[in-house]
Write a protein that holds these residues in place. Structure first.
Motif, PDB file in Angstrom:
ATOM      1  N   GLU A 216       0.859  -1.181   0.000  1.00 15.61           N
ATOM      2  CA  GLU A 216       0.000   0.000   0.000  1.00 15.61           C
ATOM      3  C   GLU A 216       0.898   1.234   0.000  1.00 15.61           C
ATOM      4  OE1 GLU A 216      -3.224   0.329  -0.131  1.00 15.61           O
ATOM      5  OE2 GLU A 216      -3.994  -1.678   0.293  1.00 15.61           O
ATOM      6  N   ARG A 217       0.732   2.110  -0.967  1.00 16.77           N
ATOM      7  CA  ARG A 217       1.496   3.353  -0.986  1.00 16.77           C
ATOM      8  C   ARG A 217       0.784   4.352  -0.082  1.00 16.77           C
ATOM      9  NH1 ARG A 217       5.634   1.226  -1.585  1.00 16.77           N
ATOM     10  NH2 ARG A 217       6.618   3.268  -1.816  1.00 16.77           N
ATOM     11  N   VAL A 218       1.411   4.724   0.993  1.00 19.33           N
ATOM     12  CA  VAL A 218       0.740   5.511   2.016  1.00 19.33           C
ATOM     13  C   VAL A 218       1.538   6.767   2.374  1.00 19.33           C
ATOM     14  CG1 VAL A 218      -0.347   3.460   3.010  1.00 19.33           C
ATOM     15  CG2 VAL A 218       1.849   4.254   3.930  1.00 19.33           C
ATOM     16  N   SER A 219       0.842   7.695   3.019  1.00 20.35           N
ATOM     17  CA  SER A 219       1.454   8.881   3.611  1.00 20.35           C
ATOM     18  C   SER A 219       1.088   8.909   5.086  1.00 20.35           C
ATOM     19  CB  SER A 219       0.963  10.158   2.924  1.00 20.35           C
ATOM     20  OG  SER A 219       1.296  10.159   1.548  1.00 20.35           O
TER      21      SER A 219
ATOM     22  N   GLU B 296      -2.672   7.216   5.586  1.00 19.75           N
ATOM     23  CA  GLU B 296      -3.624   7.432   4.493  1.00 19.75           C
ATOM     24  C   GLU B 296      -3.081   6.797   3.220  1.00 19.75           C
ATOM     25  OE1 GLU B 296      -6.262  11.174   3.118  1.00 19.75           O
ATOM     26  OE2 GLU B 296      -4.118  11.432   2.754  1.00 19.75           O
ATOM     27  N   ASP B 297      -3.897   5.984   2.559  1.00 20.18           N
ATOM     28  CA  ASP B 297      -3.436   5.359   1.321  1.00 20.18           C
ATOM     29  C   ASP B 297      -3.817   6.210   0.121  1.00 20.18           C
ATOM     30  OD1 ASP B 297      -6.118   4.898   0.756  1.00 20.18           O
ATOM     31  OD2 ASP B 297      -5.981   2.713   0.804  1.00 20.18           O
ATOM     32  N   ALA B 298      -3.467   5.729  -1.073  1.00 22.17           N
ATOM     33  CA  ALA B 298      -3.662   6.524  -2.296  1.00 22.17           C
ATOM     34  C   ALA B 298      -5.133   6.774  -2.602  1.00 22.17           C
ATOM     35  CB  ALA B 298      -2.995   5.802  -3.475  1.00 22.17           C
ATOM     36  N   ARG B 299      -6.016   5.956  -2.050  1.00 25.03           N
ATOM     37  CA  ARG B 299      -7.459   6.123  -2.270  1.00 25.03           C
ATOM     38  C   ARG B 299      -8.112   7.011  -1.218  1.00 25.03           C
ATOM     39  NH1 ARG B 299      -9.501   0.053  -2.786  1.00 25.03           N
ATOM     40  NH2 ARG B 299      -7.629  -0.395  -1.556  1.00 25.03           N
TER      41      ARG B 299
END
Length: 409
Positions: A324-327, A344-347
């Motif tokens: 999961e690409r997250v911030s 928070e993920d990309a969605r």
């Protein structure tokens, strides 16, 4: 030698991207990993820590690169910003993937000398200090796990207690972790900070008050987990506001200080809300505040702040290789309710993580997560409390308390 969990992702990026930048603090293992990649791919490794090599790169960047055939690995590339326009020209002429692997101990993407962007040609990958999983030769998947529809069984997580204190104090720098003697580890941290301030900061900017920087770092470490209040920090440090902003930028550029931005459903508000103060390594923060395992065990407030920084650091490391690409953010409502970490993920889906040093919990410990859930609405996946106990405690369908060690088990 430690196996780095970011390596598979790094290899995949090299297969489709012409320029890859491995970016991170000094002494995190970038050179070792870059040399391994160079050997695997029959590449040419050069380091700009060598004075002769640096002189050649600075004097004639285009000629320097033209004389390096095949894959080129350039270590400490921030020392010669003139290489970036030369790399751009070469890549535009030949966009083969994996042509350049660069490493930097300063965030070159923030350097004012870098006038030409390598956007579309380069991907930057962070290399943080060692994670707890890397220290145990394990790939952690906590971030992917908490976004999954159902959580796995965490009942086998190891017990916490004094081990967590040792892990906080030790941090993740390979050389510091290797020193079991407290005095020798403190000596390493002291030399490390001095080297960065005298070497990297002077390379990046000419500043007059170099002696203010260690004191500023200590003040930041003492405020770990707190909101960044520029006016208060300026008064406490006796550093003018404009100078303070410059110093903080330099500390961030050299990967000593990494503030955690605020989360909000309003993207514009994220830019103006105060970030939280975190150094990149809990061991470094403990050194700067003079903490030991025994002192932390006796002071619950200090332990709570450093444990929060420890968890933030571990999540940042895992975010660099998670599927999961997250911030990462923190959350604070207008009424003062907080969540230590928002993932928070990309969605736009979010998972809240609250950190508690105590070994027991009540429903009241979920109030921040419940406020975050109301703010996020249907984007809220679940709330997790990482705490000092050793039991898995579900609080309904969306909330669960886990031992801190669930991060790497």
């Amino acid at each position: 030698m430690f196996r780095r969990n970011i390596e598979p992702y790094l290899q995949s990026v090299l297969r489709d991207t012409p320029v890859v930048l491995l970016n991170g603090a000094r002494q995190t293992g970038k050179s070792t990993l870059a040399q391994e990649i160079a050997a695997q791919r029959a590449g040419r490794y050069v380091t700009l820590d060598d004075a002769t090599t640096l002189a050649a790169a600075v004097g004639d960047p285009h000629g320097f690169l033209r004389n390096l055939p095949g894959m080129v690995v350039v270590d400490e590339v921030q020392k010669a910003p003139g290489l970036f326009p030369a790399i751009k020209i070469l890549v535009d002429a030949d966009r083969r993937p994996g042509r350049f692997l660069l490493t930097g101990s300063a965030n070159v993407l923030l350097l004012p000398q870098l006038s030409e962007s390598l956007a579309g040609r380069m991907e930057a990958i962070p290399l943080w200090p060692l994670s707890q999983g890397e220290l145990a030769d394990r790939v952690e998947r906590f971030i992917d796990t908490v976004f999954a529809p159902r959580l796995p069984d965490f009942s086998n997580t190891e017990k916490t207690g004094i081990d967590i204190l040792s892990q906080i104090i030790g941090g993740g720098y390979p050389e510091a972790v290797a020193r079991e003697d407290t005095g020798r580890r403190q000596a390493w941290f002291g030399a490390y900070i001095t080297a960065i301030l005298q070497r990297d900061v002077r390379d990046l900017a000419h500043i007059e008050g170099l002696t203010d920087m260690p004191r500023l770092l200590a003040l930041l470490a003492a405020r770990s987990g707190g909101l960044l209040n520029m006016s208060e920090l300026s008064r406490a440090s006796a550093i003018a506001h404009t100078t303070l902003k410059r110093y903080l930028s330099l500390l961030e550029m050299t990967f000593l200080f990494q503030p955690l931005p605020a989360w909000s459903t309003n993207l514009g508000k994220r830019l103006v809300k105060s970030p939280k103060i975190h150094l990149i390594d809990s061991g470094l923060a403990a050194y700067l505040t003079g903490q030991t395992s025994q002192r932390l065990a006796e002071d619950a407030t200090l332990l709570g702040h450093l444990l929060e920084s420890f968890v933030v650091a571990e999540l940042r490391k895992q975010a660099s290789w998670a599927q999961e690409r997250v911030s990462l953010y923190h959350f604070r409502s207008t009424t003062g309710r907080e969540v230590d970490v928002v993932i928070e993920d990309a969605r736009g889906r979010v998972v809240g993580v609250e950190v508690k040093a105590t070994a027991s919990l009540t429903r009241k410990d979920l109030t921040g997560l419940e406020t975050l859930a109301q703010a996020a609405g249907d984007k809220f996946i679940r709330g997790v409390v990482l705490y000092g106990g050793d039991q898995v405690i579900p609080f309904g369908d969306q909330y669960v308390a886990l031992p801190v060690s669930a991060l790497w088990r």
